[in-house]
Design an enzyme around this catalytic site. Structure first.
Site, mmCIF file in Angstrom:
data_model
loop_
_atom_site.group_PDB
_atom_site.id
_atom_site.type_symbol
_atom_site.label_atom_id
_atom_site.label_comp_id
_atom_site.label_asym_id
_atom_site.label_seq_id
_atom_site.Cartn_x
_atom_site.Cartn_y
_atom_site.Cartn_z
ATOM 1 N N CYS A 116 12.899 44.905 9.398
ATOM 2 C CA CYS A 116 13.049 44.056 10.441
ATOM 3 C C CYS A 116 14.241 43.981 11.429
ATOM 4 C CB CYS A 116 12.603 42.566 9.925
ATOM 5 S SG CYS A 116 11.679 41.615 10.926
ATOM 6 N N ILE A 128 7.430 38.971 9.913
ATOM 7 C CA ILE A 128 7.896 37.628 10.413
ATOM 8 C C ILE A 128 8.779 37.872 11.770
ATOM 9 C CG2 ILE A 128 9.511 35.713 9.901
ATOM 10 C CD1 ILE A 128 8.981 36.411 7.099
ATOM 11 N N HIS A 140 8.495 43.009 5.700
ATOM 12 C CA HIS A 140 9.692 42.345 4.626
ATOM 13 C C HIS A 140 9.005 42.592 3.212
ATOM 14 C CE1 HIS A 140 12.368 39.769 6.784
ATOM 15 N NE2 HIS A 140 11.230 39.814 7.952
ATOM 16 N N GLU A 200 10.742 42.594 0.479
ATOM 17 C CA GLU A 200 11.009 41.892 -0.598
ATOM 18 C C GLU A 200 10.399 40.508 -0.663
ATOM 19 O OE1 GLU A 200 12.025 42.247 2.401
ATOM 20 O OE2 GLU A 200 12.803 40.227 3.367
#
Ligand code: GLN
Length: 204
Positions: A87, A144, A180, A182
């Site tokens: 990102c 996001i 993302h 993670e």
């Protein structure tokens, strides 16, 4: 090499100036790799690969500038050490950034458009196939306020798409994702990066 074997010989840094670096460090530890939070350029000497996390790229750039990270990251890349940008990390690594134009390191030949999904879909989840070296896997992807990859250069391999557009790509030792990894339970993407770091370390 076994995962427990990795821990003793490989250290992966997570740029810890801003954003969700702590979660990346946790996933690396789950992969059996020592994670090092990198806050100063000199700390890059201690690690074999680096994750640049999501966050806010303009803030990240200011902090990178304040600590003089740009030449240190260029040197890190020239030394053949792998970098994984998610990102905002991808935005910093891209060749070109739009909406608005801003400085970037140019370490992967892609053009990205920031915050490109519009208000309604600023943040969303999707499922998609990621083509890893070990084979294709199905993954949940969390976006996001994500950028969109608008152009991919000839040396760039697209590893995953969403809606027909690239969302994960690699050029040599630079890996990027607009989502993302993670934030989901799967450690597959981090394991793939650990493998890349391991291969580069063996080759050097
Ligand atoms: N929108 C952010 C930027 O442009 C990136 C968002 C993220 O990293 N999750 O920098």
């Amino acid at each position: 090499m076994t995962q427990s074997g990795r821990a003793g010989c490989m250290r992966i840094g997570v740029l810890a100036l801003q954003g969700d670096f702590a979660l990346h460090a946790r996933v690396l530890e789950q992969c059996g790799v020592a994670a090092v939070e990198v806050r100063k350029p000199v700390e890059l000497d201690e690690v074999d690969g680096l994750i640049m996390p999501g966050g806010e790229s303009t803030t990240l750039l200011k902090l990178m500038d304040a600590w003089n990270f740009v030449p240190a990251l260029e040197k890190f890349h020239s030394a053949g050490k792998p970098i994984f940008g998610t990102c905002a990390g991808l935005i910093i690594l891209a060749r070109e950034v739009e909406s608005p134009k801003q400085f970037s390191l140019g370490l992967i030949d892609v053009t990205v458009e920031r915050n490109a999904y519009g208000r309604q879909r600023e943040s969303f989840e999707a499922s998609g196939t990621v083509r890893l070296d070990t084979g294709p896997i199905q993954l949940e992807m969390v976006f996001i306020r994500a950028p969109r990859i608008r152009r991919v250069g000839p040396g760039v391999e697209v590893l995953a798409e969403h809606g027909g557009e690239p969302v994960m790509a690699r050029q040599d030792r630079v890996l990027v994702a607009t989502f993302h990894p993670e934030l989901t339970d799967s450690t597959a993407v981090h394991r793939a990066f650990c493998d890349l770091v391991e291969r580069s370390k063996t080759a050097s």
